[in-house]
Design an enzyme around this catalytic site. Structure first.
Site, mmCIF file in Angstrom:
data_model
loop_
_atom_site.group_PDB
_atom_site.id
_atom_site.type_symbol
_atom_site.label_atom_id
_atom_site.label_comp_id
_atom_site.label_asym_id
_atom_site.label_seq_id
_atom_site.Cartn_x
_atom_site.Cartn_y
_atom_site.Cartn_z
ATOM 1 N N ARG A 1 0.794 -1.261 0.013
ATOM 2 C CA ARG A 1 -0.196 0.075 -0.180
ATOM 3 C C ARG A 1 0.907 1.434 -0.092
ATOM 4 O O ARG A 1 2.109 1.151 0.412
ATOM 5 C CB ARG A 1 -0.694 0.050 1.351
ATOM 6 C CG ARG A 1 -1.905 -1.312 1.400
ATOM 7 C CD ARG A 1 -2.509 -1.343 2.450
ATOM 8 N NE ARG A 1 -3.444 -2.383 2.923
ATOM 9 C CZ ARG A 1 -2.932 -3.379 3.559
ATOM 10 N NH1 ARG A 1 -1.758 -3.381 3.851
ATOM 11 N NH2 ARG A 1 -3.928 -4.585 3.545
ATOM 12 N N LYS B 1 -1.473 -3.190 8.116
ATOM 13 C CA LYS B 1 -2.609 -3.169 8.852
ATOM 14 C C LYS B 1 -2.567 -3.951 9.964
ATOM 15 O O LYS B 1 -2.282 -5.044 9.992
ATOM 16 C CB LYS B 1 -4.026 -3.215 8.282
ATOM 17 C CG LYS B 1 -4.497 -2.209 7.000
ATOM 18 C CD LYS B 1 -5.488 -2.347 6.304
ATOM 19 C CE LYS B 1 -5.864 -1.310 5.344
ATOM 20 N NZ LYS B 1 -7.323 -1.410 4.904
ATOM 21 N N HIS C 1 -3.892 3.135 -5.240
ATOM 22 C CA HIS C 1 -4.114 1.597 -5.032
ATOM 23 C C HIS C 1 -3.935 1.112 -6.443
ATOM 24 O O HIS C 1 -3.773 -0.127 -6.605
ATOM 25 C CB HIS C 1 -5.280 1.286 -4.523
ATOM 26 C CG HIS C 1 -5.243 0.704 -2.959
ATOM 27 N ND1 HIS C 1 -4.261 1.180 -2.331
ATOM 28 C CD2 HIS C 1 -5.981 -0.102 -2.548
ATOM 29 C CE1 HIS C 1 -4.338 0.670 -1.108
ATOM 30 N NE2 HIS C 1 -5.369 -0.106 -1.215
ATOM 31 N N ARG D 1 -0.890 -1.426 -6.866
ATOM 32 C CA ARG D 1 -1.297 -2.804 -5.926
ATOM 33 C C ARG D 1 -2.176 -3.650 -6.711
ATOM 34 O O ARG D 1 -2.130 -4.608 -7.018
ATOM 35 C CB ARG D 1 -1.883 -2.259 -4.717
ATOM 36 C CG ARG D 1 -2.197 -3.277 -3.687
ATOM 37 C CD ARG D 1 -2.476 -2.608 -2.290
ATOM 38 N NE ARG D 1 -3.257 -3.493 -1.503
ATOM 39 C CZ ARG D 1 -2.452 -4.337 -0.530
ATOM 40 N NH1 ARG D 1 -1.415 -4.445 -0.576
ATOM 41 N NH2 ARG D 1 -3.244 -5.121 0.194
ATOM 42 N N HIS E 1 -3.661 -9.666 2.978
ATOM 43 C CA HIS E 1 -5.158 -9.606 3.418
ATOM 44 C C HIS E 1 -5.268 -10.534 4.498
ATOM 45 O O HIS E 1 -4.909 -11.642 4.243
ATOM 46 C CB HIS E 1 -6.012 -9.973 2.219
ATOM 47 C CG HIS E 1 -5.905 -9.215 1.014
ATOM 48 N ND1 HIS E 1 -6.283 -9.218 -0.464
ATOM 49 C CD2 HIS E 1 -5.799 -7.555 1.077
ATOM 50 C CE1 HIS E 1 -6.315 -8.240 -0.974
ATOM 51 N NE2 HIS E 1 -5.902 -7.160 -0.241
ATOM 52 N N TYR F 1 -9.651 -10.312 -7.343
ATOM 53 C CA TYR F 1 -8.529 -10.107 -8.207
ATOM 54 C C TYR F 1 -8.884 -11.310 -9.448
ATOM 55 O O TYR F 1 -8.487 -11.141 -10.687
ATOM 56 C CB TYR F 1 -7.114 -9.961 -8.103
ATOM 57 C CG TYR F 1 -7.016 -8.725 -7.150
ATOM 58 C CD1 TYR F 1 -6.967 -7.613 -7.866
ATOM 59 C CD2 TYR F 1 -6.576 -8.895 -5.723
ATOM 60 C CE1 TYR F 1 -6.606 -6.278 -6.799
ATOM 61 C CE2 TYR F 1 -6.512 -7.643 -5.007
ATOM 62 C CZ TYR F 1 -6.595 -6.491 -5.582
ATOM 63 O OH TYR F 1 -6.433 -5.298 -5.023
#
Length: 296
Positions: free
Chosen positions: A147, A171, A242, A245, A268, A277
């Site tokens: 990110r 995150k 993004h 990414r 993730h 995706y």
């Protein structure tokens, strides 16, 4: 209501380890929510909130033209707050129970074609410190799929060029190790040897990517650079921070990469987030078929 909200923000920051931007998003949502129930519903204590008050607020958002995704995010914020208050015994019940989240149509992320990626990555080539920095950033983003917030948070010690990997903290304060491609490693090496020493202005900071003042580059600074480079590369698509990414993940899957491996590299928590995706890949294949098959 300020003290319970502050306690909840402290919980999100310290115990859950959420980023500053995420915590601020919660704070904005809950500030608007509490303001509504105070002024419109005359409720001044969170223990007195009822299900009808929350539904009234959600209708207020809908009538105000808020998007389904915005309403869904608000429900998540409100639900998290009331669950926290119940768990901490600040409130005796959770009025958000059984409030349904509106189903939003999941939009496929926009990605660049390989040709567009190459045009973008080739744009900042040059010998100035800024062009060396910009190329290193773009190569690193496309090589790792990190990110933008993770990119600008990188320190010098997070990039291991000899071993060929980058250490990233994402995150929830979770660390992950991502392989670094040859092109990205070469661009970073050039930047570290020639570009960064000139940008640092003699400062001994640890930030990997610097602005013209010799300080850590900001997210806004990167976004401005990306828009300028996209314009120079004559990319007509709308770019977001993004985009690279999304392109990283889509191109890996199109070339046969394992979904679990891509999930791990992207950081993730849930593989369903990564599966979007695979839909992008199928949609792109359909477009290619429609464009080139003689009897499509």
């Amino acid at each position: 209501m300020k003290d319970p909200i502050d306690d909840f923000m402290h919980y999100l920051t310290v115990e859950r380890g959420l980023s500053k931007n995420t915590v601020e998003s919660y704070r904005r949502d809950l500030s608007q929510y509490t303001m509504y129930i105070e002024t419109k519903e005359n409720v001044t204590n969170l223990d007195h909130v009822q299900r009808s008050h929350i539904i009234g607020y959600l209708l207020h958002l809908k009538e105000g033209g808020k998007a389904t995704t915005t309403i869904a995010r608000n429900i998540a914020s409100i639900r998290s707050l009331h669950q926290f208050l119940l768990r901490e015994k600040v409130c005796e019940s959770d009025p958000s129970v059984h409030i349904e989240t509106p189903k939003a149509e999941r939009k496929l992320p926009k990605v660049l074609t390989m040709k567009e990626v190459e045009a973008l990555l080739d744009t900042p080539k040059g010998t100035t410190p800024f062009s060396q920095r910009d190329q290193a950033m773009l190569e690193l983003l496309y090589a790792t799929g990190i990110r933008v917030s993770e990119l600008i948070s990188l320190d010098l010690g997070d990039v291991h060029l000899t071993m060929g990997f980058v250490r990233c903290v994402g995150k929830g304060n979770k660390e992950r190790i991502i392989p670094l491609g040859t092109m990205a490693a070469e661009a970073i090496t050039r930047y570290l040897e020639r570009g960064r020493p000139k940008l640092s202005r003699g400062k001994n900071g640890t930030a990997l990517f610097l602005n013209h003042h010799g300080n850590r580059l900001s997210r806004q600074g990167f976004w401005k650079i990306l828009k300028q480079l996209a314009q120079k590369a004559n990319i007509q698509k709308e770019l977001t921070p993004h985009t690279l990414r999304h392109s990283f993940a889509t191109h890996l899957l199109e070339n046969g990469a394992d979904l679990r491996a891509v999930q791990e590299m992207l950081g993730h928590a849930d593989i369903s987030t990564t599966q979007i995706y695979t839909h992008v890949s199928k949609a792109r294949l359909k477009d290619i078929y429609s464009s080139y098959h003689p009897r499509a």
